[in-house]
Write a protein that holds these residues in place. Structure first.
Motif, mmCIF file in Angstrom:
data_model
loop_
_atom_site.group_PDB
_atom_site.id
_atom_site.type_symbol
_atom_site.label_atom_id
_atom_site.label_comp_id
_atom_site.label_asym_id
_atom_site.label_seq_id
_atom_site.Cartn_x
_atom_site.Cartn_y
_atom_site.Cartn_z
ATOM 1 N N SER A 104 -0.040 14.923 5.516
ATOM 2 C CA SER A 104 0.121 15.337 4.113
ATOM 3 C C SER A 104 1.572 15.208 3.661
ATOM 4 C CB SER A 104 -0.384 16.766 3.908
ATOM 5 O OG SER A 104 0.515 17.710 4.458
ATOM 6 N N GLN A 105 2.513 15.329 4.595
ATOM 7 C CA GLN A 105 3.931 15.218 4.261
ATOM 8 C C GLN A 105 4.395 13.758 4.162
ATOM 9 O OE1 GLN A 105 5.792 18.080 3.529
ATOM 10 N NE2 GLN A 105 3.716 18.889 3.669
ATOM 11 N N CYS A 106 3.599 12.844 4.706
ATOM 12 C CA CYS A 106 3.993 11.431 4.762
ATOM 13 C C CYS A 106 3.162 10.564 3.818
ATOM 14 C CB CYS A 106 3.860 10.923 6.201
ATOM 15 S SG CYS A 106 4.927 11.790 7.368
ATOM 16 N N LYS A 107 2.655 11.138 2.748
ATOM 17 C CA LYS A 107 1.806 10.388 1.824
ATOM 18 C C LYS A 107 2.540 9.224 1.165
ATOM 19 C CE LYS A 107 -1.592 13.893 0.733
ATOM 20 N NZ LYS A 107 -2.153 14.757 -0.295
ATOM 21 N N ALA A 108 3.790 9.420 0.824
ATOM 22 C CA ALA A 108 4.548 8.345 0.164
ATOM 23 C C ALA A 108 4.698 7.143 1.093
ATOM 24 C CB ALA A 108 5.919 8.849 -0.262
ATOM 25 N N GLU A 109 5.013 7.393 2.368
ATOM 26 C CA GLU A 109 5.152 6.304 3.333
ATOM 27 C C GLU A 109 3.807 5.622 3.577
ATOM 28 O OE1 GLU A 109 6.408 9.311 3.616
ATOM 29 O OE2 GLU A 109 8.553 9.093 4.040
ATOM 30 N N MET A 110 2.734 6.414 3.602
ATOM 31 C CA MET A 110 1.406 5.851 3.820
ATOM 32 C C MET A 110 0.981 4.981 2.639
ATOM 33 S SD MET A 110 -2.374 6.499 3.630
ATOM 34 C CE MET A 110 -2.397 8.020 2.809
ATOM 35 N N LYS A 111 1.276 5.436 1.430
ATOM 36 C CA LYS A 111 0.937 4.642 0.241
ATOM 37 C C LYS A 111 1.702 3.322 0.228
ATOM 38 C CE LYS A 111 -0.468 8.370 -2.811
ATOM 39 N NZ LYS A 111 -0.181 9.163 -3.998
ATOM 40 N N LYS A 112 2.966 3.376 0.619
ATOM 41 C CA LYS A 112 3.774 2.158 0.666
ATOM 42 C C LYS A 112 3.217 1.178 1.700
ATOM 43 C CE LYS A 112 8.557 0.671 0.853
ATOM 44 N NZ LYS A 112 9.934 1.016 1.150
ATOM 45 N N LEU A 113 2.798 1.688 2.854
ATOM 46 C CA LEU A 113 2.193 0.846 3.885
ATOM 47 C C LEU A 113 0.858 0.282 3.404
ATOM 48 C CD1 LEU A 113 2.043 -0.329 6.747
ATOM 49 C CD2 LEU A 113 1.107 1.870 7.509
ATOM 50 N N ALA A 114 0.041 1.108 2.777
ATOM 51 C CA ALA A 114 -1.255 0.652 2.270
ATOM 52 C C ALA A 114 -1.073 -0.447 1.228
ATOM 53 C CB ALA A 114 -2.029 1.822 1.679
ATOM 54 N N ILE A 144 -3.645 -11.911 8.382
ATOM 55 C CA ILE A 144 -3.000 -12.176 9.675
ATOM 56 C C ILE A 144 -1.529 -11.767 9.662
ATOM 57 C CG2 ILE A 144 -2.368 -13.987 11.316
ATOM 58 C CD1 ILE A 144 -4.927 -15.458 10.412
ATOM 59 N N SER A 145 -0.868 -11.912 8.548
ATOM 60 C CA SER A 145 0.574 -11.646 8.486
ATOM 61 C C SER A 145 0.917 -10.158 8.454
ATOM 62 C CB SER A 145 1.175 -12.320 7.247
ATOM 63 O OG SER A 145 0.668 -11.725 6.060
ATOM 64 N N VAL A 146 -0.086 -9.300 8.392
ATOM 65 C CA VAL A 146 0.183 -7.864 8.270
ATOM 66 C C VAL A 146 1.055 -7.333 9.410
ATOM 67 C CG1 VAL A 146 -1.861 -6.972 9.475
ATOM 68 C CG2 VAL A 146 -0.875 -5.666 7.620
ATOM 69 N N GLY A 147 0.896 -7.919 10.602
ATOM 70 C CA GLY A 147 1.647 -7.449 11.770
ATOM 71 C C GLY A 147 3.147 -7.528 11.603
ATOM 72 N N TRP A 148 3.623 -8.587 11.034
ATOM 73 C CA TRP A 148 5.074 -8.715 10.871
ATOM 74 C C TRP A 148 5.532 -8.465 9.439
ATOM 75 C CZ3 TRP A 148 1.929 -12.923 12.055
ATOM 76 C CH2 TRP A 148 1.822 -13.916 11.085
ATOM 77 N N ALA A 149 4.682 -8.700 8.470
ATOM 78 C CA ALA A 149 5.091 -8.510 7.072
ATOM 79 C C ALA A 149 5.278 -7.033 6.726
ATOM 80 C CB ALA A 149 4.067 -9.146 6.140
ATOM 81 N N CYS A 150 4.536 -6.172 7.390
ATOM 82 C CA CYS A 150 4.580 -4.740 7.044
ATOM 83 C C CYS A 150 5.180 -3.887 8.157
ATOM 84 C CB CYS A 150 3.167 -4.248 6.726
ATOM 85 S SG CYS A 150 2.372 -5.150 5.391
ATOM 86 N N LYS A 151 5.902 -4.528 9.068
ATOM 87 C CA LYS A 151 6.404 -3.781 10.220
ATOM 88 C C LYS A 151 7.392 -2.676 9.823
ATOM 89 C CE LYS A 151 10.177 -6.736 11.692
ATOM 90 N NZ LYS A 151 10.760 -7.502 12.768
ATOM 91 N N ASP A 152 8.219 -2.908 8.817
ATOM 92 C CA ASP A 152 9.169 -1.874 8.394
ATOM 93 C C ASP A 152 8.453 -0.679 7.773
ATOM 94 O OD1 ASP A 152 11.263 -3.428 9.312
ATOM 95 O OD2 ASP A 152 11.755 -4.237 7.327
ATOM 96 N N ASP A 153 7.434 -0.960 6.956
ATOM 97 C CA ASP A 153 6.665 0.127 6.348
ATOM 98 C C ASP A 153 5.880 0.901 7.406
ATOM 99 O OD1 ASP A 153 7.537 -0.485 3.763
ATOM 100 O OD2 ASP A 153 5.923 -1.949 3.477
ATOM 101 N N ARG A 154 5.325 0.178 8.382
ATOM 102 C CA ARG A 154 4.587 0.831 9.462
ATOM 103 C C ARG A 154 5.538 1.693 10.295
ATOM 104 N NH1 ARG A 154 2.713 -3.380 12.269
ATOM 105 N NH2 ARG A 154 4.309 -3.188 13.852
ATOM 106 N N ALA A 155 6.730 1.182 10.558
ATOM 107 C CA ALA A 155 7.718 1.933 11.330
ATOM 108 C C ALA A 155 8.153 3.200 10.579
ATOM 109 C CB ALA A 155 8.935 1.065 11.637
#
Length: 104
Positions: free
Chosen positions: A30-40, A48-59
């Motif tokens: 619940s505290q990380c909703k902003a980061e989750m929305k950005k990743l989503a 296929i590119s999700v692994g490297w294209a979104c690595k910063d958001d996932r991190a």
């Protein structure tokens, strides 16, 4: 592990620790909703590119979850839960005393 007097009084158990960790994990989400929305948003148009294209958001999302699931927050939730139980025990004791009943 040493148990505090309060933990002994409320009969704290290992199962209670597991429930607190689960509660803390939900709270962290619940505290990380902003980061989750950005990743989503990042993964919504990728395959296929999700692994490297979104690595910063996932991190960032993973770090946020780890931060809010850390020991200090688990301890905070544990103290809240123990305080609530102690209040319930005290209220029950006062109620029994008012009715003139002995302890169970």
């Amino acid at each position: 592990e040493d148990w505090s007097r309060d933990e002994q009084k409320v009969r704290w158990s290992i199962g209670d620790d597991a429930r607190i960790r689960d509660k803390c994990d939900l709270w962290a989400k619940s505290q990380c909703k902003a980061e989750m929305k950005k990743l989503a948003l990042c993964i919504s148009d990728k395959t296929i590119s999700v692994g490297w294209a979104c690595k910063d958001d996932r991190a960032a999302y993973t770090k946020c979850l780890a931060d809010f699931s850390s020991g200090k927050y688990i301890e905070m939730h544990k103290k809240e839960s123990i305080a609530k139980r102690l209040a319930q025990i005290q209220q029950a004791e006062e109620y029994r005393k008012a009715l003139g009943l002995s302890k169970p």
